[in-house]
Design a protein around this motif. Structure first.
Motif, PDB file in Angstrom:
ATOM      1  N   ALA A   1      46.956  13.946 -52.029  1.00 10.62           N
ATOM      2  CA  ALA A   1      47.469  13.144 -50.902  1.00 10.62           C
ATOM      3  C   ALA A   1      47.014  13.736 -49.573  1.00 10.62           C
ATOM      4  CB  ALA A   1      48.989  13.080 -50.964  1.00 10.62           C
ATOM      5  N   TYR A   2      47.070  15.061 -49.434  1.00 12.61           N
ATOM      6  CA  TYR A   2      46.604  15.694 -48.200  1.00 12.61           C
ATOM      7  C   TYR A   2      45.109  15.481 -48.003  1.00 12.61           C
ATOM      8  CZ  TYR A   2      50.866  18.191 -46.972  1.00 12.61           C
ATOM      9  OH  TYR A   2      52.134  18.508 -46.586  1.00 12.61           O
ATOM     10  N   ALA A   3      44.336  15.604 -49.083  1.00 12.42           N
ATOM     11  CA  ALA A   3      42.887  15.399 -48.979  1.00 12.42           C
ATOM     12  C   ALA A   3      42.581  13.963 -48.557  1.00 12.42           C
ATOM     13  CB  ALA A   3      42.213  15.726 -50.312  1.00 12.42           C
ATOM     14  N   TYR A   4      43.325  13.013 -49.078  1.00 12.31           N
ATOM     15  CA  TYR A   4      43.128  11.606 -48.709  1.00 12.31           C
ATOM     16  C   TYR A   4      43.411  11.394 -47.218  1.00 12.31           C
ATOM     17  CZ  TYR A   4      43.988   6.608 -48.380  1.00 12.31           C
ATOM     18  OH  TYR A   4      43.964   5.291 -47.982  1.00 12.31           O
TER      19      TYR A   4
ATOM     20  N   VAL B   1      52.489   8.845 -39.042  1.00  6.05           N
ATOM     21  CA  VAL B   1      51.716   9.582 -40.045  1.00  6.05           C
ATOM     22  C   VAL B   1      52.091  11.058 -39.994  1.00  6.05           C
ATOM     23  CG1 VAL B   1      49.398  10.312 -40.710  1.00  6.05           C
ATOM     24  CG2 VAL B   1      49.810   7.941 -40.096  1.00  6.05           C
ATOM     25  N   THR B   2      52.214  11.601 -38.786  1.00  5.77           N
ATOM     26  CA  THR B   2      52.605  13.002 -38.645  1.00  5.77           C
ATOM     27  C   THR B   2      54.013  13.225 -39.211  1.00  5.77           C
ATOM     28  OG1 THR B   2      51.249  13.153 -36.660  1.00  5.77           O
ATOM     29  CG2 THR B   2      52.889  14.880 -36.993  1.00  5.77           C
TER      30      THR B   2
ATOM     31  N   GLU C   1      43.663  14.410 -37.456  1.00  8.38           N
ATOM     32  CA  GLU C   1      43.009  14.573 -36.157  1.00  8.38           C
ATOM     33  C   GLU C   1      43.875  13.925 -35.081  1.00  8.38           C
ATOM     34  OE1 GLU C   1      39.141  12.906 -36.428  1.00  8.38           O
ATOM     35  OE2 GLU C   1      38.579  14.162 -38.139  1.00  8.38           O
ATOM     36  N   TRP C   2      44.120  14.675 -34.031  1.00 10.57           N
ATOM     37  CA  TRP C   2      44.948  14.173 -32.949  1.00 10.57           C
ATOM     38  C   TRP C   2      44.059  13.898 -31.741  1.00 10.57           C
ATOM     39  CZ3 TRP C   2      49.817  12.787 -33.694  1.00 10.57           C
ATOM     40  CH2 TRP C   2      50.551  12.410 -32.602  1.00 10.57           C
TER      41      TRP C   2
END
Length: 121
Positions: free
Chosen positions: A108-111, A65-66, A119-120
């Motif tokens: 897309a970023y908001a999703y 994902v990152t 969150e890591w």
């Protein structure tokens, strides 16, 4: 006699490639050869490497994902730079297209943010 305008560019490209190749070859001959277990082990950001199963370990999805978020950011930058350079010549149509593009990336970023992808743990 006129010189081709691409000759200096090709010369600098060849000089860069030659420097890289020579640097790698010279390091192979004069570099230190003191190998130990710590140097040959995989590096995981300063954390002790965890043992991996024979068929390969499971990698958390958050790594992928990152990586995908980084690629999206790169593509966004790639599209925004030419737009910023030629903004005055493109007109209203290009402005509307770029607003739609940035809006799509923002959605897309908001999703991803709402799903907890940023969150890591």
């Amino acid at each position: 006699m006129s010189i081709n305008p691409y000759v200096p560019i090709l010369f600098l490209f060849a000089l860069g490639v030659a420097f890289a190749v020579v640097s790698v070859l010279v390091f192979g001959f004069i570099g230190p050869r003191r190998y130990n277990r710590a140097k040959l082990d995989s590096y995981e950001c300063g954390i002790e490497p965890s043992p991996v199963a024979k068929g390969g370990g499971r990698v958390p999805v958050k790594y992928y994902v990152t990586a995908m978020l980084f690629i999206i950011f790169d593509v966004e930058s790639l599209f925004l730079l030419p737009f910023a350079v030629a903004f005055d010549r493109l007109g209203l149509f290009a402005l509307v297209e770029m607003v739609l593009f940035v809006l799509t990336v923002f959605i897309a970023y908001a999703y991803v943010w709402r799903r907890g992808g940023l969150e890591w743990d």
